[in-house]
Design a protein around this motif. Structure first.
Motif, PDB file in Angstrom:
ATOM      1  N   GLY A  97       0.816  -1.210   0.000  1.00  7.01           N
ATOM      2  CA  GLY A  97       0.000   0.000   0.000  1.00  7.01           C
ATOM      3  C   GLY A  97       0.849   1.260   0.000  1.00  7.01           C
ATOM      4  N   GLN A  98       1.961   1.233   0.731  1.00 11.83           N
ATOM      5  CA  GLN A  98       2.861   2.381   0.754  1.00 11.83           C
ATOM      6  C   GLN A  98       3.472   2.617  -0.620  1.00 11.83           C
ATOM      7  N   ASN A  99       3.865   1.535  -1.289  1.00 13.59           N
ATOM      8  CA  ASN A  99       4.436   1.672  -2.632  1.00 13.59           C
ATOM      9  C   ASN A  99       3.411   2.234  -3.611  1.00 13.59           C
ATOM     10  N   VAL A 100       2.171   1.778  -3.477  1.00 13.48           N
ATOM     11  CA  VAL A 100       1.110   2.268  -4.357  1.00 13.48           C
ATOM     12  C   VAL A 100       0.911   3.760  -4.168  1.00 13.48           C
ATOM     13  N   VAL A 101       0.918   4.213  -2.907  1.00 18.77           N
ATOM     14  CA  VAL A 101       0.732   5.643  -2.624  1.00 18.77           C
ATOM     15  C   VAL A 101       1.849   6.470  -3.245  1.00 18.77           C
ATOM     16  N   ILE A 102       3.105   6.010  -3.104  1.00 21.81           N
ATOM     17  CA  ILE A 102       4.248   6.747  -3.647  1.00 21.81           C
ATOM     18  C   ILE A 102       4.186   6.805  -5.164  1.00 21.81           C
ATOM     19  N   VAL A 103       3.935   5.659  -5.792  1.00 19.05           N
ATOM     20  CA  VAL A 103       3.855   5.606  -7.255  1.00 19.05           C
ATOM     21  C   VAL A 103       2.686   6.434  -7.758  1.00 19.05           C
ATOM     22  N   ASN A 104       1.563   6.378  -7.036  1.00 23.90           N
ATOM     23  CA  ASN A 104       0.385   7.125  -7.441  1.00 23.90           C
ATOM     24  C   ASN A 104       0.649   8.626  -7.421  1.00 23.90           C
ATOM     25  N   TRP A 105       1.338   9.109  -6.371  1.00 31.06           N
ATOM     26  CA  TRP A 105       1.641  10.537  -6.294  1.00 31.06           C
ATOM     27  C   TRP A 105       2.618  10.960  -7.397  1.00 31.06           C
ATOM     28  N   ALA A 106       3.630  10.114  -7.671  1.00 32.64           N
ATOM     29  CA  ALA A 106       4.580  10.421  -8.741  1.00 32.64           C
ATOM     30  C   ALA A 106       3.876  10.472 -10.092  1.00 32.64           C
ATOM     31  N   ALA A 107       2.958   9.530 -10.323  1.00 33.44           N
ATOM     32  CA  ALA A 107       2.215   9.522 -11.586  1.00 33.44           C
ATOM     33  C   ALA A 107       1.302  10.734 -11.683  1.00 33.44           C
ATOM     34  N   MET A 108       0.700  11.128 -10.571  1.00 32.29           N
ATOM     35  CA  MET A 108      -0.171  12.301 -10.546  1.00 32.29           C
ATOM     36  C   MET A 108       0.606  13.568 -10.896  1.00 32.29           C
ATOM     37  N   THR A 109       1.800  13.717 -10.313  1.00 35.20           N
ATOM     38  CA  THR A 109       2.635  14.879 -10.593  1.00 35.20           C
ATOM     39  C   THR A 109       3.063  14.902 -12.050  1.00 35.20           C
ATOM     40  N   THR A 110       3.473  13.744 -12.571  1.00 31.77           N
ATOM     41  CA  THR A 110       3.878  13.648 -13.974  1.00 31.77           C
ATOM     42  C   THR A 110       2.729  13.978 -14.900  1.00 31.77           C
ATOM     43  N   LEU A 111       1.546  13.479 -14.574  1.00 28.91           N
ATOM     44  CA  LEU A 111       0.371  13.735 -15.399  1.00 28.91           C
ATOM     45  C   LEU A 111       0.035  15.219 -15.431  1.00 28.91           C
ATOM     46  N   TYR A 112       0.139  15.883 -14.285  1.00 30.28           N
ATOM     47  CA  TYR A 112      -0.150  17.320 -14.238  1.00 30.28           C
ATOM     48  C   TYR A 112       0.836  18.087 -15.115  1.00 30.28           C
ATOM     49  N   LEU A 113       2.128  17.793 -14.977  1.00 31.08           N
ATOM     50  CA  LEU A 113       3.146  18.507 -15.749  1.00 31.08           C
ATOM     51  C   LEU A 113       3.030  18.197 -17.242  1.00 31.08           C
ATOM     52  N   PHE A 114       2.744  16.937 -17.570  1.00 27.97           N
ATOM     53  CA  PHE A 114       2.585  16.572 -18.986  1.00 27.97           C
ATOM     54  C   PHE A 114       1.398  17.290 -19.612  1.00 27.97           C
ATOM     55  N   SER A 115       0.245  17.259 -18.917  1.00 26.02           N
ATOM     56  CA  SER A 115      -0.958  17.907 -19.451  1.00 26.02           C
ATOM     57  C   SER A 115      -0.749  19.399 -19.604  1.00 26.02           C
ATOM     58  N   LEU A 116      -0.079  20.017 -18.625  1.00 25.57           N
ATOM     59  CA  LEU A 116       0.202  21.444 -18.690  1.00 25.57           C
ATOM     60  C   LEU A 116       1.103  21.766 -19.874  1.00 25.57           C
ATOM     61  N   THR A 117       2.193  21.011 -20.010  1.00 24.49           N
ATOM     62  CA  THR A 117       3.136  21.265 -21.105  1.00 24.49           C
ATOM     63  C   THR A 117       2.486  21.034 -22.460  1.00 24.49           C
ATOM     64  N   PHE A 118       1.714  19.981 -22.574  1.00 26.71           N
ATOM     65  CA  PHE A 118       1.054  19.648 -23.839  1.00 26.71           C
ATOM     66  C   PHE A 118       0.109  20.760 -24.289  1.00 26.71           C
ATOM     67  N   THR A 119      -0.715  21.238 -23.373  1.00 24.35           N
ATOM     68  CA  THR A 119      -1.710  22.243 -23.745  1.00 24.35           C
ATOM     69  C   THR A 119      -1.113  23.637 -23.915  1.00 24.35           C
ATOM     70  N   LEU A 120       0.093  23.871 -23.393  1.00 24.47           N
ATOM     71  CA  LEU A 120       0.766  25.146 -23.610  1.00 24.47           C
ATOM     72  C   LEU A 120       1.621  25.140 -24.866  1.00 24.47           C
ATOM     73  N   THR A 121       2.060  23.947 -25.265  1.00 27.30           N
ATOM     74  CA  THR A 121       2.991  23.839 -26.389  1.00 27.30           C
ATOM     75  C   THR A 121       2.280  23.717 -27.729  1.00 27.30           C
ATOM     76  N   TYR A 122       1.224  22.918 -27.768  1.00 25.03           N
ATOM     77  CA  TYR A 122       0.570  22.623 -29.038  1.00 25.03           C
ATOM     78  C   TYR A 122      -0.590  23.572 -29.301  1.00 25.03           C
ATOM     79  N   ASP A 123      -0.996  23.607 -30.565  1.00 23.03           N
ATOM     80  CA  ASP A 123      -2.076  24.483 -30.996  1.00 23.03           C
ATOM     81  C   ASP A 123      -3.408  23.905 -30.525  1.00 23.03           C
TER      82      ASP A 123
END
Length: 222
Positions: free
Chosen positions: A133-159
């Motif tokens: 459960g601890q590993n899931v929480v850590i991985v989940n937070w890392a994936a959440m952070t990556t998803l936020y940064l990816f979505s932000l970069t994608f929508t700022l970079t592309y038309d």
């Protein structure tokens, strides 16, 4: 003599369904709200584009807080104690959200923070504090952070097409500051739609993987 660890049975199917409905449903509802507002800006109110722009700003605060929520969820305290610590931490973060509310001139950012925070409870506070459960929480937070940064970069970079968010709609929102988001808020609508759809998928996978792991442990214990 070594002690045999207690058998950990997977949660019942009805409880799994409720947890999925809670965490996944809240994210899908937000994704749909962003998508509909992108097409029909006045469907939920005249200033919904403005409101949702602040939601994504508040979500950055939620992403930051979720790392600490995960640390609480991984502690070996009772569930009641974890809920108490979660509530105290959420209150402290609400103070930061209140500063956004002061900028905004209303309670919307605080309410948005509370709504976004409640959706994180199943994957943090309610998760059993075992090693997996601890590993899931850590991985989940890392994936959440990556998803936020990816979505932000994608929508700022592309038309990104404005769809229904026309210059007239943008002018009616009453943004007082300049910048990419106030000047092109349709990018934020796309950001929210992509991000919260990804969060719904992540929450679903998290619940199913944790449930399947609990089933394997229960089967190995027999």
């Amino acid at each position: 003599k070594p002690q045999t660890p207690p058998r950990e049975d997977p949660i019942p199917g009805w409880q799994l369904s409720l947890r999925i409905l809670w965490s996944v449903g809240s994210d899908l509802a937000l994704a749909a709200t962003f998508l509909i507002t992108w097409y029909r800006p006045y469907n939920f109110g005249e200033r919904m584009v403005h409101h949702l722009t602040f939601v994504m700003l508040v979500e950055f605060l939620v992403v930051h807080a979720t790392g600490f929520y995960g640390a609480i969820g991984a502690r070996d305290n009772s569930r009641l104690e974890r809920i108490g610590m979660f509530s105290i931490l959420a209150f402290l973060y609400c103070l930061f959200a209140a500063s956004f509310a002061a900028m905004y001139g209303g309670l919307w950012p605080v309410l948005a923070f509370l709504y976004l925070t409640i959706g994180k409870i199943p994957n943090t506070v309610l998760r059993p504090p075992n090693a997996d459960g601890q590993n899931v929480v850590i991985v989940n937070w890392a994936a959440m952070t990556t998803l936020y940064l990816f979505s932000l970069t994608f929508t700022l970079t592309y038309d990104i097409p404005p769809l229904g968010v026309t210059p007239e709609v943008i002018h009616a929102q009453g943004f007082t500051d300049g910048g990419e988001w106030p000047e092109h808020p349709y990018r934020v609508m796309a950001f929210g739609a992509v991000y919260f759809t990804g969060m719904a998928i992540l929450s679903l996978l998290t619940e199913l993987i944790a449930w399947a792991a609990a089933r394997r442990r229960a089967a190995n214990a027999t």
